[in-house]
Write a protein that holds these residues in place. Sequence first.
Motif, PDB file in Angstrom:
ATOM      1  N   ASN A  28      12.046   6.561  -8.870  1.00 32.25           N
ATOM      2  CA  ASN A  28      11.390   7.387  -7.937  1.00 32.25           C
ATOM      3  C   ASN A  28      11.660   8.531  -7.871  1.00 32.25           C
ATOM      4  O   ASN A  28      11.334   9.503  -6.407  1.00 32.25           O
ATOM      5  N   LYS A  34       9.644  10.632 -11.630  1.00 30.28           N
ATOM      6  CA  LYS A  34       8.231  11.065 -11.071  1.00 30.28           C
ATOM      7  C   LYS A  34       7.441  10.972 -12.603  1.00 30.28           C
ATOM      8  O   LYS A  34       6.222  10.456 -11.968  1.00 30.28           O
ATOM      9  N   ASN A  37       6.935   7.771 -13.877  1.00 32.50           N
ATOM     10  CA  ASN A  37       6.075   6.667 -13.175  1.00 32.50           C
ATOM     11  C   ASN A  37       4.555   7.100 -13.135  1.00 32.50           C
ATOM     12  O   ASN A  37       3.725   6.577 -13.531  1.00 32.50           O
ATOM     13  N   ALA A  38       4.569   8.579 -13.848  1.00 32.39           N
ATOM     14  CA  ALA A  38       3.309   9.457 -13.910  1.00 32.39           C
ATOM     15  C   ALA A  38       2.583   9.130 -15.055  1.00 32.39           C
ATOM     16  O   ALA A  38       1.150   8.421 -15.584  1.00 32.39           O
ATOM     17  N   THR A  39       3.499   8.525 -16.118  1.00 28.60           N
ATOM     18  CA  THR A  39       2.735   8.190 -17.805  1.00 28.60           C
ATOM     19  C   THR A  39       2.842   7.233 -17.347  1.00 28.60           C
ATOM     20  O   THR A  39       1.479   6.785 -18.437  1.00 28.60           O
ATOM     21  N   ASN A  40       3.209   5.575 -16.630  1.00 32.51           N
ATOM     22  CA  ASN A  40       2.844   4.374 -17.119  1.00 32.51           C
ATOM     23  C   ASN A  40       2.026   4.678 -16.308  1.00 32.51           C
ATOM     24  O   ASN A  40       0.795   3.753 -16.921  1.00 32.51           O
ATOM     25  N   GLU A  41       1.007   5.504 -15.257  1.00 30.20           N
ATOM     26  CA  GLU A  41       0.074   5.033 -14.629  1.00 30.20           C
ATOM     27  C   GLU A  41      -1.442   5.746 -15.475  1.00 30.20           C
ATOM     28  O   GLU A  41      -1.861   5.266 -15.614  1.00 30.20           O
ATOM     29  N   TYR A  42      -0.878   6.815 -16.012  1.00 32.83           N
ATOM     30  CA  TYR A  42      -1.664   7.825 -17.461  1.00 32.83           C
ATOM     31  C   TYR A  42      -2.587   6.857 -18.405  1.00 32.83           C
ATOM     32  O   TYR A  42      -3.523   5.954 -18.243  1.00 32.83           O
ATOM     33  N   LYS A  44      -2.411   3.353 -16.972  1.00 34.66           N
ATOM     34  CA  LYS A  44      -2.313   1.990 -17.189  1.00 34.66           C
ATOM     35  C   LYS A  44      -4.241   1.943 -17.085  1.00 34.66           C
ATOM     36  O   LYS A  44      -5.101   1.534 -17.386  1.00 34.66           O
ATOM     37  N   ARG A  45      -4.756   3.537 -16.376  1.00 33.97           N
ATOM     38  CA  ARG A  45      -5.265   3.414 -16.252  1.00 33.97           C
ATOM     39  C   ARG A  45      -6.664   3.814 -18.160  1.00 33.97           C
ATOM     40  O   ARG A  45      -7.372   3.655 -17.305  1.00 33.97           O
ATOM     41  N   GLY A  56       0.469  -2.176 -18.890  1.00 35.17           N
ATOM     42  CA  GLY A  56       1.217  -2.330 -17.706  1.00 35.17           C
ATOM     43  C   GLY A  56       2.219  -2.357 -17.750  1.00 35.17           C
ATOM     44  O   GLY A  56       3.176  -2.528 -17.003  1.00 35.17           O
TER      45      GLY A  56
END
Length: 96
Positions: A28, A34, A37-42, A44-45, A56
């Motif tokens: 990261n 980065k 990771n931002a895509t993964n969080e998006y 997941k949300r 996830g």
Amino acid sequence: MAVKLGFSTTKLVNGETVADYATEATNNNTTIGKMINATNEYLKRMGVKGTGGVVGTYDANLIGECCHKLFNGSVHADTGYGVVVSRQYYETAKLI
């Protein structure tokens, strides 16, 4: 002059040097890492199911390739796991 690729970690696959997106995401510390990771969080949300139908669990290579195309401007939007993510998402997050 060197071309900025956005990643630093590579691996050898069948004699070809390719980006190691899983390590990029874990470290990261690069733009691509980065972005992954931002895509993964998006995803997941949004509750998007990934590998094996589990939220996830997203394939780093699939997401990494999408991010790489967006970072380098070869596309302005890409689809991963049925969700369209645009370059504007990363620009708004000040990643690119």
